[in-house]
Design a protein around this motif. Structure first.
Motif, short mmCIF file in Angstrom:
data_model
loop_
_atom_site.label_atom_id
_atom_site.label_comp_id
_atom_site.label_asym_id
_atom_site.label_seq_id
_atom_site.Cartn_x
_atom_site.Cartn_y
_atom_site.Cartn_z
N ASP A 29 0.84 -1.20 0.00
CA ASP A 29 0.00 0.00 0.00
C ASP A 29 0.88 1.25 0.00
N ALA A 30 1.91 1.25 0.83
CA ALA A 30 2.82 2.41 0.88
C ALA A 30 3.54 2.59 -0.45
N MET A 31 4.00 1.48 -1.04
CA MET A 31 4.71 1.56 -2.32
C MET A 31 3.80 2.12 -3.41
N LEU A 32 2.54 1.70 -3.43
CA LEU A 32 1.63 2.20 -4.45
C LEU A 32 1.46 3.71 -4.32
N ARG A 33 1.37 4.19 -3.10
CA ARG A 33 1.18 5.63 -2.89
C ARG A 33 2.44 6.43 -3.21
N GLN A 34 3.59 5.73 -3.22
CA GLN A 34 4.84 6.40 -3.60
C GLN A 34 5.07 6.34 -5.11
N ALA A 35 4.36 5.45 -5.80
CA ALA A 35 4.60 5.21 -7.23
C ALA A 35 3.81 6.20 -8.07
N ARG A 36 4.38 7.34 -8.34
CA ARG A 36 3.62 8.39 -9.02
C ARG A 36 3.88 8.46 -10.52
N THR A 37 4.88 7.75 -11.05
CA THR A 37 5.07 7.77 -12.50
C THR A 37 4.33 6.57 -13.11
N PRO A 38 3.80 6.73 -14.32
CA PRO A 38 2.95 5.68 -14.89
C PRO A 38 3.61 4.31 -14.97
N LYS A 39 4.87 4.25 -15.42
CA LYS A 39 5.51 2.95 -15.62
C LYS A 39 5.75 2.24 -14.29
N VAL A 40 6.20 2.98 -13.28
CA VAL A 40 6.41 2.38 -11.96
C VAL A 40 5.08 1.86 -11.41
N HIS A 41 4.04 2.65 -11.54
CA HIS A 41 2.71 2.26 -11.08
C HIS A 41 2.26 0.98 -11.79
N ASP A 42 2.38 0.95 -13.12
CA ASP A 42 1.92 -0.21 -13.89
C ASP A 42 2.71 -1.47 -13.54
N TRP A 43 4.03 -1.34 -13.46
CA TRP A 43 4.84 -2.51 -13.14
C TRP A 43 4.59 -3.01 -11.73
N LEU A 44 4.42 -2.08 -10.80
CA LEU A 44 4.14 -2.48 -9.42
C LEU A 44 2.84 -3.30 -9.35
N VAL A 45 1.80 -2.81 -10.00
CA VAL A 45 0.52 -3.51 -9.97
C VAL A 45 0.60 -4.85 -10.70
N ASN A 46 1.18 -4.84 -11.91
CA ASN A 46 1.14 -6.03 -12.75
C ASN A 46 2.19 -7.08 -12.40
N TYR A 47 3.38 -6.64 -12.00
CA TYR A 47 4.47 -7.58 -11.75
C TYR A 47 4.57 -8.01 -10.29
N VAL A 48 4.01 -7.19 -9.40
CA VAL A 48 4.19 -7.48 -7.97
C VAL A 48 2.85 -7.73 -7.28
N VAL A 49 1.96 -6.74 -7.29
CA VAL A 49 0.72 -6.86 -6.51
C VAL A 49 -0.14 -8.03 -7.00
N LYS A 50 -0.25 -8.20 -8.32
CA LYS A 50 -1.08 -9.29 -8.85
C LYS A 50 -0.56 -10.66 -8.45
N LYS A 51 0.73 -10.75 -8.14
CA LYS A 51 1.33 -12.03 -7.74
C LYS A 51 1.39 -12.18 -6.22
N SER A 52 0.92 -11.17 -5.51
CA SER A 52 0.98 -11.16 -4.06
C SER A 52 -0.23 -11.86 -3.44
N PRO A 53 -0.06 -12.50 -2.29
CA PRO A 53 -1.22 -13.09 -1.60
C PRO A 53 -2.15 -12.03 -1.03
N HIS A 54 -1.72 -10.76 -1.07
CA HIS A 54 -2.54 -9.68 -0.49
C HIS A 54 -3.37 -8.94 -1.54
N ALA A 55 -3.33 -9.38 -2.79
CA ALA A 55 -4.01 -8.64 -3.86
C ALA A 55 -5.50 -8.46 -3.59
N GLU A 56 -6.17 -9.52 -3.16
CA GLU A 56 -7.61 -9.43 -2.97
C GLU A 56 -7.97 -8.62 -1.72
N GLU A 57 -7.07 -8.61 -0.75
CA GLU A 57 -7.28 -7.75 0.43
C GLU A 57 -7.17 -6.27 0.05
#
Length: 224
Positions: A83-111
């Protein structure tokens, strides 16, 4: 390359800086000048290094953060950390990669998904919509699809660009994947006209939802 220091990586990233790449990236809101192919090659050499990834993220540098997302271990992050990383990710590419490469593979995605979906920050909310779109396609059980369409119908037209794009993607995905909701999804797209005039390269599908839905359904039917 285990044991590589942040300073060594930052020096290598500085050596990869390309003014032409920076000019292109800055037109898309990304403040870095490293060719993504070079960045991926460096990540391949470094391999997975979670501690180094956290340290690179902590630099705040966009190229370093993109590299961090390529060498991290997605399941090693806690939900508060993501959650903290997402709020720090203000450029489009960082935001997209964080969501697609990390959050979607995380056990916390649905939370995180419903919390982000309801967040007043449109950039954070766009991540919630991206996760919702992923569920619409892969695991729709339990989702209130008519309710999602209600929210899209009420809010997409006047949403800020990044949020609007994410909501539109979800609208199209609902229409593509769920025949029972398709007519309504197309109707919402037709009435709101969001992205109707978006410039589309030859051979690419328009992001205008009615066209996008129609083309993807046509492809599905031609493969059947």
């Amino acid at each position: 390359m285990a044991g590589t220091t942040v300073a060594e990586v930052m020096e290598e990233l500085a050596g990869l800086e390309d003014p032409k790449a920076r000019a292109v990236n800055e037109r898309h809101g990304d403040d870095h000048g490293v060719n993504l192919g070079s960045l991926r090659a460096l990540a391949k050499r470094l391999k997975t290094q979670q501690d180094l990834a956290r340290d690179l993220w902590g630099t705040g540098d966009t190229a370093a953060r993109l590299l961090a997302l390529l060498i991290c271990r997605p399941k090693a992050f806690g939900s508060d950390e993501l959650d903290a990383m997402l709020r720090q990710a203000r450029t489009p590419k960082v935001h997209d990669w964080l969501v697609n490469y990390v959050v979607k593979k995380s056990p916390h995605a649905e939370e995180l998904r419903p919390a982000w979906l309801a967040d007043p920050d449109p950039v954070v909310a766009s991540a919630g919509w991206a996760l919702t779109t992923d569920r619409v396609a892969k695991k729709p059980e339990g989702l209130d699809l008519p309710g999602l369409l209600d929210v899209i119908e009420a809010g997409m037209k006047d949403a800020p660009d990044r949020l609007q794009w994410a909501m539109n993607h979800c609208l199209a995905q609902i229409g593509i994947e769920h025949p029972g909701q398709r007519a309504r999804a197309v109707d919402i797209g037709e009435r709101l006209q969001v992205l109707k005039d978006y410039p589309t390269s030859p051979g690419c599908t328009s992001p205008f939802a009615p066209v996008w839905i129609g083309e993807m359904v046509r492809r599905q039917e031609s493969r059947a």
